[in-house]
Design a protein around this motif. Sequence first.
Motif, PDB file in Angstrom:
ATOM      1  N   PRO A  64       0.796  -1.231   0.000  1.00  0.00           N
ATOM      2  CA  PRO A  64       0.000   0.000   0.000  1.00  0.00           C
ATOM      3  C   PRO A  64       0.828   1.280   0.000  1.00  0.00           C
ATOM      4  O   PRO A  64       0.298   2.355  -0.291  1.00  0.00           O
ATOM      5  N   VAL A  65       2.116   1.187   0.336  1.00  0.00           N
ATOM      6  CA  VAL A  65       2.977   2.370   0.416  1.00  0.00           C
ATOM      7  C   VAL A  65       4.226   2.110  -0.413  1.00  0.00           C
ATOM      8  O   VAL A  65       4.883   1.079  -0.252  1.00  0.00           O
ATOM      9  N   ALA A  66       4.553   3.041  -1.299  1.00  0.00           N
ATOM     10  CA  ALA A  66       5.679   2.869  -2.216  1.00  0.00           C
ATOM     11  C   ALA A  66       7.007   3.155  -1.520  1.00  0.00           C
ATOM     12  O   ALA A  66       7.058   3.781  -0.453  1.00  0.00           O
ATOM     13  N   ASN A  67       8.084   2.710  -2.152  1.00  0.00           N
ATOM     14  CA  ASN A  67       9.426   2.964  -1.620  1.00  0.00           C
ATOM     15  C   ASN A  67       9.657   4.459  -1.439  1.00  0.00           C
ATOM     16  O   ASN A  67       9.280   5.277  -2.281  1.00  0.00           O
ATOM     17  N   GLY A  68      10.300   4.806  -0.329  1.00  0.00           N
ATOM     18  CA  GLY A  68      10.670   6.194  -0.078  1.00  0.00           C
ATOM     19  C   GLY A  68       9.510   7.092   0.282  1.00  0.00           C
ATOM     20  O   GLY A  68       9.629   8.316   0.173  1.00  0.00           O
ATOM     21  N   THR A  69       8.405   6.509   0.736  1.00  0.00           N
ATOM     22  CA  THR A  69       7.237   7.328   1.091  1.00  0.00           C
ATOM     23  C   THR A  69       6.650   6.883   2.417  1.00  0.00           C
ATOM     24  O   THR A  69       6.933   5.808   2.937  1.00  0.00           O
ATOM     25  N   ASN A  70       5.790   7.758   2.963  1.00  0.00           N
ATOM     26  CA  ASN A  70       5.070   7.491   4.201  1.00  0.00           C
ATOM     27  C   ASN A  70       3.631   7.125   3.882  1.00  0.00           C
ATOM     28  O   ASN A  70       3.105   7.470   2.824  1.00  0.00           O
ATOM     29  N   GLY A  71       2.985   6.458   4.821  1.00  0.00           N
ATOM     30  CA  GLY A  71       1.576   6.146   4.667  1.00  0.00           C
ATOM     31  C   GLY A  71       0.981   5.741   5.992  1.00  0.00           C
ATOM     32  O   GLY A  71       1.660   5.729   7.033  1.00  0.00           O
ATOM     33  N   GLU A  72      -0.283   5.427   5.969  1.00  0.00           N
ATOM     34  CA  GLU A  72      -0.976   4.943   7.161  1.00  0.00           C
ATOM     35  C   GLU A  72      -1.807   3.729   6.779  1.00  0.00           C
ATOM     36  O   GLU A  72      -2.464   3.709   5.730  1.00  0.00           O
ATOM     37  N   ILE A  73      -1.769   2.706   7.621  1.00  0.00           N
ATOM     38  CA  ILE A  73      -2.469   1.450   7.364  1.00  0.00           C
ATOM     39  C   ILE A  73      -3.334   1.111   8.572  1.00  0.00           C
ATOM     40  O   ILE A  73      -2.882   1.231   9.724  1.00  0.00           O
ATOM     41  N   ARG A  74      -4.557   0.695   8.333  1.00  0.00           N
ATOM     42  CA  ARG A  74      -5.451   0.267   9.397  1.00  0.00           C
ATOM     43  C   ARG A  74      -5.312  -1.237   9.596  1.00  0.00           C
ATOM     44  O   ARG A  74      -5.246  -2.009   8.644  1.00  0.00           O
ATOM     45  N   ALA A  75      -5.273  -1.635  10.879  1.00  0.00           N
ATOM     46  CA  ALA A  75      -5.166  -3.047  11.209  1.00  0.00           C
ATOM     47  C   ALA A  75      -5.656  -3.265  12.631  1.00  0.00           C
ATOM     48  O   ALA A  75      -5.410  -2.432  13.520  1.00  0.00           O
ATOM     49  N   ALA A  76      -6.332  -4.373  12.852  1.00  0.00           N
ATOM     50  CA  ALA A  76      -6.760  -4.798  14.180  1.00  0.00           C
ATOM     51  C   ALA A  76      -7.538  -3.709  14.919  1.00  0.00           C
ATOM     52  O   ALA A  76      -7.384  -3.534  16.136  1.00  0.00           O
ATOM     53  N   GLY A  77      -8.352  -2.954  14.188  1.00  0.00           N
ATOM     54  CA  GLY A  77      -9.175  -1.928  14.811  1.00  0.00           C
ATOM     55  C   GLY A  77      -8.447  -0.648  15.150  1.00  0.00           C
ATOM     56  O   GLY A  77      -9.049   0.282  15.711  1.00  0.00           O
ATOM     57  N   ARG A  78      -7.145  -0.579  14.807  1.00  0.00           N
ATOM     58  CA  ARG A  78      -6.360   0.626  15.056  1.00  0.00           C
ATOM     59  C   ARG A  78      -5.611   0.955  13.766  1.00  0.00           C
ATOM     60  O   ARG A  78      -5.980   0.487  12.691  1.00  0.00           O
ATOM     61  N   SER A  79      -4.564   1.753  13.862  1.00  0.00           N
ATOM     62  CA  SER A  79      -3.788   2.067  12.667  1.00  0.00           C
ATOM     63  C   SER A  79      -2.343   2.337  13.050  1.00  0.00           C
ATOM     64  O   SER A  79      -2.014   2.552  14.227  1.00  0.00           O
TER      65      SER A  79
ATOM     66  N   ALA B 181      15.639   0.092   7.207  1.00  0.00           N
ATOM     67  CA  ALA B 181      14.501  -0.610   7.805  1.00  0.00           C
ATOM     68  C   ALA B 181      13.165  -0.009   7.405  1.00  0.00           C
ATOM     69  O   ALA B 181      13.062   1.185   7.099  1.00  0.00           O
ATOM     70  N   ILE B 182      12.155  -0.859   7.424  1.00  0.00           N
ATOM     71  CA  ILE B 182      10.769  -0.385   7.417  1.00  0.00           C
ATOM     72  C   ILE B 182      10.470   0.109   8.832  1.00  0.00           C
ATOM     73  O   ILE B 182      10.727  -0.604   9.805  1.00  0.00           O
ATOM     74  N   ILE B 183       9.959   1.322   8.937  1.00  0.00           N
ATOM     75  CA  ILE B 183       9.643   1.876  10.252  1.00  0.00           C
ATOM     76  C   ILE B 183       8.132   1.952  10.395  1.00  0.00           C
ATOM     77  O   ILE B 183       7.441   2.458   9.506  1.00  0.00           O
ATOM     78  N   VAL B 184       7.624   1.446  11.510  1.00  0.00           N
ATOM     79  CA  VAL B 184       6.190   1.529  11.784  1.00  0.00           C
ATOM     80  C   VAL B 184       5.990   2.251  13.107  1.00  0.00           C
ATOM     81  O   VAL B 184       6.717   2.024  14.075  1.00  0.00           O
ATOM     82  N   TYR B 185       5.002   3.138  13.121  1.00  0.00           N
ATOM     83  CA  TYR B 185       4.685   3.950  14.289  1.00  0.00           C
ATOM     84  C   TYR B 185       3.240   3.659  14.693  1.00  0.00           C
ATOM     85  O   TYR B 185       2.301   4.250  14.144  1.00  0.00           O
ATOM     86  N   PRO B 186       3.012   2.750  15.643  1.00  0.00           N
ATOM     87  CA  PRO B 186       1.635   2.446  16.034  1.00  0.00           C
ATOM     88  C   PRO B 186       0.989   3.636  16.747  1.00  0.00           C
ATOM     89  O   PRO B 186       1.644   4.339  17.524  1.00  0.00           O
ATOM     90  N   ARG B 187      -0.287   3.863  16.481  1.00  0.00           N
ATOM     91  CA  ARG B 187      -1.016   4.928  17.174  1.00  0.00           C
ATOM     92  C   ARG B 187      -1.411   4.452  18.564  1.00  0.00           C
ATOM     93  O   ARG B 187      -1.978   3.367  18.734  1.00  0.00           O
ATOM     94  N   ALA B 188      -1.113   5.282  19.549  1.00  0.00           N
ATOM     95  CA  ALA B 188      -1.442   4.951  20.931  1.00  0.00           C
ATOM     96  C   ALA B 188      -2.908   5.268  21.221  1.00  0.00           C
ATOM     97  O   ALA B 188      -3.516   6.139  20.586  1.00  0.00           O
ATOM     98  N   ILE B 189      -3.476   4.568  22.172  1.00  0.00           N
ATOM     99  CA  ILE B 189      -4.810   4.881  22.684  1.00  0.00           C
ATOM    100  C   ILE B 189      -4.634   5.731  23.932  1.00  0.00           C
ATOM    101  O   ILE B 189      -3.902   5.356  24.859  1.00  0.00           O
ATOM    102  N   GLY B 190      -5.305   6.888  23.959  1.00  0.00           N
ATOM    103  CA  GLY B 190      -5.167   7.775  25.113  1.00  0.00           C
ATOM    104  C   GLY B 190      -3.803   8.398  25.235  1.00  0.00           C
ATOM    105  O   GLY B 190      -3.396   8.831  26.315  1.00  0.00           O
ATOM    106  N   ALA B 191      -3.060   8.433  24.114  1.00  0.00           N
ATOM    107  CA  ALA B 191      -1.727   9.047  24.072  1.00  0.00           C
ATOM    108  C   ALA B 191      -0.792   8.476  25.132  1.00  0.00           C
ATOM    109  O   ALA B 191       0.039   9.179  25.712  1.00  0.00           O
ATOM    110  N   SER B 192      -0.919   7.171  25.390  1.00  0.00           N
ATOM    111  CA  SER B 192      -0.032   6.508  26.338  1.00  0.00           C
ATOM    112  C   SER B 192       0.029   5.025  26.001  1.00  0.00           C
ATOM    113  O   SER B 192      -0.603   4.566  25.035  1.00  0.00           O
TER     114      SER B 192
END
Length: 372
Positions: free
Chosen positions: A121-136, A182-193
Motif C-alpha cells: 500500500p505504500v511505495a518505496n521512499g514514502t510514508n503512509g498509514e495502514i489500518r489493522a486490528a481496529g487501530r492504525s 529498515a521499514i519503520i512503523v509507528y503504532p497509534r497509541a490509545i489515550g496518548a499513552s
Amino acid sequence: MAGRSTRSSWMRKTLAGGAAALMAAVAALTPVNAGAQDLSSQLNDQVNGVVQGVNKAAADAANQANAEWNKFVQMANESLPPGSSLPLNPVPAPKVPAPAPAPAPKPAPSPRGWAPQAPAPVANGTNGEIRAAGRSYLIWVPRGYNPARPTPVMVGYSAYQDSTENFRNYSRLRESSVGRDAIIVYPRAIGASWEGSATAATRPGQDIAFVRAMINDVQRYYNIDRRRIYATGMSTGGGMAAVSACHMADLFAGVAGVSGAYYAPVNSGCQNLPIAFMALHGTNDTLTPYYGTVRRGMRVLPVTDLFRSYERRNGCAGGVDTRPAGHNATRVSARGCRKGVEVIKVHGSNHFWWYSPSAADEMWAFLMRNPK
C-alpha cells in the motif's frame, strides 16, 4: 555406377559435417548452470539460430549436390543407348524444421518462502498509514526496499500526550541509518499513552496484542526479516519499548529506550528469553530521573536497575566496559552477554531525544549487531 557412389559418399560427409557443427555449436552455447532460469530464453534463441543456420547450410549443400548430379546425369544420358537413363534428383533437399518454441518461463520462487498477500500500500521512499486490528499505524518504506530481500523493521512508540506524527518527525528515524535500512512503523497509541505506564488508557496485554497484529499485517505486504525486528520510543514510548523486550522477546530481537519512563510494570513478569537492551538517558533527567523516582504513585525504575536486570537475563559474564560516545556522553557496555546490554549516559542532560550523540544512529548500530 561409380558416380552414384561418389555422390552418396559426398552427401554423407556433408550432412555429417553439418550435424557435427550443430552439436559443437549447441555444446558451446550450453550454460554452465543448466538451471539458470534467467538464461534459458536467451539460450533457446541462440540454439534456434544455430539450428536454422546449420540446416540452411545443409539444404544449400544438398541442392548444389543435386544440381551437380543432374548435370552429370545429363552428360551420361547423352552417351547411353536409347531406352536407358539415370534418374534425376536422386536425393531430395532436406527440409528446414521450424524453430523449437521457447519454453514457458517458470515463476520466480518467493524469497525465503515469503509471498505478498496483498499489493504493497505504500511505495518505496514514502510514508503512509495502514489500518489493522481496529487501530492504525504509520509506516515508512525505505527507498532501497527490495521484496527479494528480507528487510528489518523498527517500531517507534511516541511519548505521553504526543502525536504519532510529531514523534515520527522529531525522532528523525527516517532521516537516519534506520530509515535507510529498515521499514519503520509507528503504532497509534490509545489515550496518548502505553500499557505499563501510570498514564495507560489500555488494559494489560491490549497494546501487546495490537503490536503483534501490526507486525503480522506488515508482513502481508512487505518481506520483513523476522530475525531483525526492533523497537524504540521516547519517554513513555521508551517504557513501551521495555514492555516489548519484557513480554515480546519471542518477536523482538532488541529494543532501545530514549529518556524512558520505566515504570515498574514494564519490567515485571518478563519472558525468560535473552534480548538486546539499550537505554539512552540524561543524567539530569528531571521527569524520569536516571536513578529512579516515584511518579503518579508508581515506582520509576533506575536505569542502573534495568541494566542489571538485563545483565542477568542475558547471561552476562560480569563487569562493564566504558568509553566515550561523543563529547558529552559515555557508553557503558556489559561484558560477555548472549545479547548486548548497553547504556549511553548523556552527562548533564535533561529529558530529550538527542541529535548529538545521534540517538537514532547510536541505537541502530547497537541493534543491528544483535539479531535473533
